[in-house]
Enzyme design. Structure first.
Site, PDB file in Angstrom:
ATOM      1  N   ASP A   1      26.247  27.059  24.404  1.00 21.62           N
ATOM      2  CA  ASP A   1      24.977  26.529  24.923  1.00 21.62           C
ATOM      3  C   ASP A   1      24.164  25.897  23.790  1.00 21.62           C
ATOM      4  OD1 ASP A   1      24.261  28.856  23.649  1.00 21.62           O
ATOM      5  OD2 ASP A   1      23.024  29.642  25.290  1.00 21.62           O
ATOM      6  N   SER A   2      24.676  25.998  22.549  1.00 18.08           N
ATOM      7  CA  SER A   2      24.092  25.235  21.443  1.00 18.08           C
ATOM      8  C   SER A   2      24.091  23.746  21.769  1.00 18.08           C
ATOM      9  CB  SER A   2      24.866  25.494  20.146  1.00 18.08           C
ATOM     10  OG  SER A   2      26.256  25.320  20.353  1.00 18.08           O
TER      11      SER A   2
ATOM     12  N   GLU B   1      27.030  37.491  15.466  1.00 17.74           N
ATOM     13  CA  GLU B   1      26.233  36.427  14.840  1.00 17.74           C
ATOM     14  C   GLU B   1      25.173  37.019  13.920  1.00 17.74           C
ATOM     15  OE1 GLU B   1      24.851  33.257  17.363  1.00 17.74           O
ATOM     16  OE2 GLU B   1      23.602  32.399  15.761  1.00 17.74           O
TER      17      GLU B   1
ATOM     18  N   ASP C   1      30.058  29.112  27.597  1.00 20.22           N
ATOM     19  CA  ASP C   1      28.861  29.968  27.537  1.00 20.22           C
ATOM     20  C   ASP C   1      28.160  30.034  28.883  1.00 20.22           C
ATOM     21  OD1 ASP C   1      28.020  31.402  25.324  1.00 20.22           O
ATOM     22  OD2 ASP C   1      27.224  29.642  24.283  1.00 20.22           O
TER      23      ASP C   1
ATOM     24  N   GLU D   1      25.715  36.639  26.198  1.00 13.88           N
ATOM     25  CA  GLU D   1      25.005  37.324  25.121  1.00 13.88           C
ATOM     26  C   GLU D   1      24.536  38.698  25.582  1.00 13.88           C
ATOM     27  OE1 GLU D   1      21.900  34.856  23.489  1.00 13.88           O
ATOM     28  OE2 GLU D   1      23.288  33.197  23.094  1.00 13.88           O
TER      29      GLU D   1
ATOM     30  N   LYS E   1      31.585  33.324  28.004  1.00 13.26           N
ATOM     31  CA  LYS E   1      30.925  34.123  26.958  1.00 13.26           C
ATOM     32  C   LYS E   1      29.501  34.408  27.424  1.00 13.26           C
ATOM     33  CE  LYS E   1      29.509  32.364  22.740  1.00 13.26           C
ATOM     34  NZ  LYS E   1      28.052  32.607  22.748  1.00 13.26           N
TER      35      LYS E   1
HETATM   36  O1  KIV Z   1      26.263  28.362  21.519  1.00 17.64           O
HETATM   37  C1  KIV Z   1      26.982  28.485  20.522  1.00 17.64           C
HETATM   38  O2  KIV Z   1      27.388  27.515  19.877  1.00 17.64           O
HETATM   39  C2  KIV Z   1      27.336  29.838  20.103  1.00 17.64           C
HETATM   40  C3  KIV Z   1      27.949  29.999  18.751  1.00 17.64           C
HETATM   41  C4  KIV Z   1      26.916  29.820  17.718  1.00 17.64           C
HETATM   42  C5  KIV Z   1      28.679  31.283  18.625  1.00 17.64           C
HETATM   43  O3  KIV Z   1      27.104  30.761  20.811  1.00 17.64           O
END
Ligand code: KIV
Length: 277
Positions: free
Chosen positions: A49-50, A186, A88, A120, A118
């Site tokens: 989600d970055s 992280e 994510d 969090e 994924k």
């Molecule tokens: O969103 C992302 O890119 C991440 C990584 C930094 C692990 O969760």
């Protein structure tokens, strides 16, 4: 529209089985061309989600939507032949209940073709992780610094120092017991990350967590020097593509203004002669 999930060379059980073997190599990818580059060298391509901050200029990952993740997830899956896509779950799509998480995780997998998600969170997300994994949704957990919680954490700080280490260890054990096939650590101090890696039977993937983790992940635009808004200490720049791109754009602009581009070789003749097109 729903993309059918292709049978991929690498699946979550394969990643889990890599514990204790050669380090797992992971980079983010958000587009097909970058996914193709990542595919050639990495075990996993993370549709993080970055993407919201890196490609869409958002101030944090909070505003990222399911629709954005699906669009970028599809693009990445199209570019992969052997690396495994991990997608994510965006903020607000899974925290409310295991049922909400199931609905949205199933949608992400069905509409992108990614074989897992994924999310969090540590001990407090264990019930949700167990609910998903028992219903055919492999989960990669993400603990330590969890950027979607930036507003409660009060910034992007190291997590696990000064007596906070027990909580991070507890989170790691909880997500493993819940059935996560791997866990991202992280911004966790390296000694703690090493102890977690030793204690768990699932692979740890570090980002700012030292070299002892079972694998490493970076945001691809960070390591290529394309994202320059800020640079966390854990980012190593392997290239400076931002500067190269800037120079190329400046050259193009100068040549257009000087009427040097396009040259004859980039233009079309009025009369077709021989093999010229
Ligand atoms: O969103 C992302 O890119 C991440 C990584 C930094 C692990 O969760």
């Amino acid at each position: 529209m729903s993309a059918t999930s292709p049978v991929r060379a690498v699946l979550p059980p394969d990643i889990r089985a890599r514990k204790g073997q050669a380090p797992l190599v992971v980079l983010t990818a958000y587009t097909t061309p970058v996914a193709r580059l990542v595919d050639a060298h990495c075990d996993m391509a993370l549709v993080g989600d970055s993407v919201g901050m890196v490609l869409h200029g958002m101030p944090s990952t909070i505003g990222v939507t399911m629709e954005m993740m699906i669009l970028h997830g599809r693009a990445v899956v199209r570019g992969l032949q052997k690396a495994m896509a991990v997608i994510d779950m965006p903020f607000g799509s899974y925290e409310e209940s295991p049922q909400q998480a199931y609905r949205n995780a199933a949608r992400l997998m069905a509409e992108t073709g990614a074989p897992c998600v994924k999310l969090e969170g540590g001990a407090h997300m264990a019930e949700t992780i167990a609910f998903l994994t028992k219903r055919g949704i492999p989960v990669q957990a993400h603990i330590g610094l969890t950027p979607q919680s930036v507003n409660t954490l009060g910034g992007y700080k190291v997590v696990g120092r000064d007596g906070e280490g027990d909580q991070v260890m507890e989170d790691a054990l909880a997500v493993e017991a819940a059935g996560a096939f791997s866990v991202v650590l992280e911004k966790v101090p390296m000694g703690l990350a090493a102890r977690i890696t030793q204690r768990l039977s699932i692979p740890t993937i570090g980002i700012g967590a030292g070299v002892a983790c079972d694998g490493q992940v970076l945001v691809v635009d960070d390591m290529l020097g394309f994202f320059t808004e800020f640079r966390p200490k854990f980012v190593k720049r392997y290239a400076d593509l931002g500067s190269l791109a800037s120079e190329a754009i400046a050259d193009y602009a100068a040549e257009v203004r000087a009427r040097q581009f396009p040259g004859d070789e980039h233009s079309f003749a009025d009369v077709l002669k021989g093999k010229q097109s």
